[in-house]
Enzyme design. Structure first.
Site: not given
Length: 302
Positions: A77-78, A102, A122, A153-154, A171, A239
């Site tokens: 995924y990354q 993460d 984050e 907050d993004g 992400d 997932y």
């Protein structure tokens, strides 16, 4: 989007040393991992947080009952969510990561010599703290001098930094709770504003096997904002059903998402320690199965 709305509600069960992820939309299906040891269990002001050592997938991060990553397959995924946009840009220097506490996306973005600044925004400080302790390989890049960590907050962050970034990677967890705003047209509008004119965005795009109605609405909203939108998929075993989607967006009028401007040699792949992404996977990831292609026909530029 309202018509495509679905419930992203999960709950986890620990039953006789097994973790079981259950979603209300997965009739008769659950995802199970055997637990060796619970390493952390707590609650922040935003979400429930669980980390456990699994029998065969290493340490596992779970937020609100949903598996976010495991040490064994996180690279799948990354690498995709990061290198799909990064290789489409000839000289990425400033990268913004929304979510991703993460540290896995930050780790991958730092592999480019051209990158001189990565901002990680984050919302949950506790996620960062827990991952630093229990997912050290993923979070090791957070201490790099090129990295700035912003707790907040993004949506607010991208709104306050117009025209600043070459690459923005969202992400996000699944669209529920505080993360739901990261899948809305308003967020895509702010995202476009925070990118440079030749910037590229990459977002977590759910899974085609279960989420096509929601994905269609998500892509439609993004297409209302960005002139060019692409959708790719990759394989991540832990997932849902092993499939993860990636939403790409840019204002570059002639961008072809299937053709990276940076193509990696075998030596490049070894030097960057890439175990999933390569230039052929990049192109192939935009080839969708018929059930997904038919729904997104006319919406994606691939």
């Amino acid at each position: 989007m309202e018509e495509a709305k679905r419930r992203f509600e999960s709950h986890s069960v620990i039953d006789k040393d097994w973790f079981r992820e259950v979603n209300l939309d997965w009739a008769g299906f659950s995802l199970n991992l055997q637990i060796e040891e619970v390493l952390y269990e707590g609650k922040s002001q935003y979400q429930d947080i669980l980390v456990f050592k699994s029998k065969s997938f290493g340490n596992v991060l779970v937020l609100n009952g949903i598996i976010q990553c495991t040490e064994r397959d996180e690279f799948t995924y990354q690498e995709m969510i990061t290198h799909l946009p990064m290789t489409l840009h000839p000289n990425p220097q400033k990268v913004l990561v929304i979510g991703g506490g993460d540290g896995g996306v930050v780790r991958e973005a730092l592999k480019y010599e051209s990158v001189n600044k990565v901002v990680l925004c984050e919302i949950d400080q506790l996620v960062l703290d827990v991952c630093r302790k229990h997912l050290p390989d993923m979070s090791r890049g957070l201490d790099d001098p090129r990295v700035t960590i912003q707790i907040g907050d993004g949506v607010d962050y991208v709104r306050d930094h117009p025209g600043e970034f070459d690459i923005i990677i969202t992400d996000a967890p699944d669209p529920e709770g505080v993360a739901e705003a990261l899948f809305k047209k308003n967020y895509y509008r702010e995202l476009k504003g925070a990118l440079k004119k030749d910037g590229i965005a990459s977002c977590q795009g759910l899974t085609t096997f279960t989420d096509m109605p929601y994905i269609k609405g998500m892509v439609e909203q993004c297409k209302d904002v960005f002139p060019r939108v692409g959708y790719a998929t990759g394989n991540t075993p832990t997932y849902t059903h092993g499939i993860m989607g990636y939403l790409l967006a840019s204002s570059i009028p002639d961008i072809d998402f299937t053709k990276p401007v940076r193509r990696f040699s075998d030596d490049d792949l070894k030097r960057m320690n890439l175990k999933y992404y390569n230039s052929d996977i990049h192109a192939a990831s935009f080839v969708l199965p018929n059930y997904a292609r038919d729904v997104l026909k006319g919406l994606v530029d691939t």
